[in-house]
Design a protein around this motif. Structure first.
Motif, PDB file in Angstrom:
ATOM      1  N   ARG A 280       0.872  -1.179   0.000  1.00  7.74           N
ATOM      2  CA  ARG A 280       0.000   0.000   0.000  1.00  7.74           C
ATOM      3  C   ARG A 280       0.904   1.222   0.000  1.00  7.74           C
ATOM      4  O   ARG A 280       1.802   1.351   0.825  1.00  7.74           O
ATOM      5  CB  ARG A 280      -0.891   0.035   1.233  1.00  7.74           C
TER       6      ARG A 280
ATOM      7  N   ASP B 101      -3.128   5.894  -1.083  1.00  7.82           N
ATOM      8  CA  ASP B 101      -4.470   5.399  -1.382  1.00  7.82           C
ATOM      9  C   ASP B 101      -4.487   4.235  -2.378  1.00  7.82           C
ATOM     10  O   ASP B 101      -5.555   3.801  -2.787  1.00  7.82           O
ATOM     11  CB  ASP B 101      -5.335   6.537  -1.938  1.00  7.82           C
ATOM     12  N   TYR B 102      -3.326   3.764  -2.756  1.00  6.21           N
ATOM     13  CA  TYR B 102      -3.256   2.700  -3.758  1.00  6.21           C
ATOM     14  C   TYR B 102      -2.552   1.463  -3.206  1.00  6.21           C
ATOM     15  O   TYR B 102      -1.613   1.557  -2.430  1.00  6.21           O
ATOM     16  CB  TYR B 102      -2.530   3.194  -5.011  1.00  6.21           C
TER      17      TYR B 102
ATOM     18  N   HIS C  52      -0.641  -1.885  -4.651  1.00  2.00           N
ATOM     19  CA  HIS C  52      -0.019  -2.536  -5.801  1.00  2.00           C
ATOM     20  C   HIS C  52       0.105  -4.022  -5.469  1.00  2.00           C
ATOM     21  O   HIS C  52       0.825  -4.389  -4.533  1.00  2.00           O
ATOM     22  CB  HIS C  52       1.368  -1.953  -6.067  1.00  2.00           C
TER      23      HIS C  52
ATOM     24  N   SER D  47     -12.238  -3.044  -5.647  1.00  2.64           N
ATOM     25  CA  SER D  47     -11.277  -1.962  -5.433  1.00  2.64           C
ATOM     26  C   SER D  47     -10.214  -1.929  -6.534  1.00  2.64           C
ATOM     27  O   SER D  47      -9.488  -0.949  -6.662  1.00  2.64           O
ATOM     28  CB  SER D  47     -10.610  -2.096  -4.056  1.00  2.64           C
TER      29      SER D  47
ATOM     30  N   LYS E  56      -6.998  -1.332 -12.114  1.00  4.37           N
ATOM     31  CA  LYS E  56      -6.143  -1.612 -13.268  1.00  4.37           C
ATOM     32  C   LYS E  56      -5.517  -2.983 -13.119  1.00  4.37           C
ATOM     33  O   LYS E  56      -5.049  -3.344 -12.043  1.00  4.37           O
ATOM     34  CB  LYS E  56      -5.036  -0.551 -13.361  1.00  4.37           C
TER      35      LYS E  56
ATOM     36  N   LEU F  18      -3.642  -3.051  -9.628  1.00  4.42           N
ATOM     37  CA  LEU F  18      -3.584  -1.833  -8.836  1.00  4.42           C
ATOM     38  C   LEU F  18      -4.978  -1.607  -8.284  1.00  4.42           C
ATOM     39  O   LEU F  18      -5.955  -1.591  -9.041  1.00  4.42           O
ATOM     40  CB  LEU F  18      -3.160  -0.640  -9.701  1.00  4.42           C
TER      41      LEU F  18
ATOM     42  N   TYR G 273      -7.548   0.770  -5.742  1.00  2.00           N
ATOM     43  CA  TYR G 273      -7.739   2.073  -5.119  1.00  2.00           C
ATOM     44  C   TYR G 273      -8.438   1.842  -3.795  1.00  2.00           C
ATOM     45  O   TYR G 273      -9.532   1.276  -3.744  1.00  2.00           O
ATOM     46  CB  TYR G 273      -8.573   2.983  -6.017  1.00  2.00           C
TER      47      TYR G 273
END
Length: 159
Positions: free
Chosen positions: A46, A49-50, A52, A93, A96, A145, A147
């Motif tokens: 994290r 706010d993202y 991976h 969430s 991508k 990815l 969010y």
């Protein structure tokens, strides 16, 4: 590029990424559902706010799952779901995905499996490409990815 221009560019980039501007760097949180020293990477990180999610393959504790492309595709998606669930995040969430496949002729087969993991009106943005080979002799690898906005209360505590 001159040093001053470079710093100005970095500052502008920081302002465009949620969570970066306030503290200068995002709070990092590393998540590993299982520890496997043979695979030297974190399953998810994290950054603000993202989240991976590292590339996931159709593997379990014994290696590649039997059953070929379709079984590996399902297991890779299941692995992503388990990682996100461990971070209290739903599949919705994901914003991508990047899909790597050894055989692009199986694109249609992959789509049939992939779409079952999302609501029809809530599919993530996606890129896909063919590769010559994947680790462990796998046929598909998927990275994502997500969010996941950090609640304001937690942002205040981090400062």
């Amino acid at each position: 590029m001159k040093r001053r221009q470079y710093r100005k560019l970095l500052g502008a980039m920081a302002l465009s990424v949620p969570g970066l501007a306030a503290s200068g760097t995002p709070p990092l949180e590393y998540y590993n559902a299982t520890s496997n020293p043979a695979r030297p990477f974190t399953q998810a990180v994290r950054a603000g706010d993202y989240v991976h999610v590292s590339g996931q393959m159709g593997t379990d504790a014994n290696g590649l799952v039997p059953g070929g492309f379709e079984a590996q595709s399902r297991k890779a998606m299941d692995n992503i779901a388990v990682i996100l669930k461990g971070m209290n995040l739903p599949m919705d969430s994901i914003v991508k995905c990047t899909v790597m496949m050894v055989d692009m002729n199986k694109w249609g087969d992959f789509n049939k499996i992939y779409t079952t993991y999302f609501k029809p009106d809530r599919l993530p943005a996606r890129s896909a490409f063919g590769v010559n080979a994947l680790a462990l002799g796998g046929e598909v690898e998927i990275e994502c990815l997500a969010y996941a906005p950090v609640p304001e209360s937690e942002k205040r505590r981090a400062r």
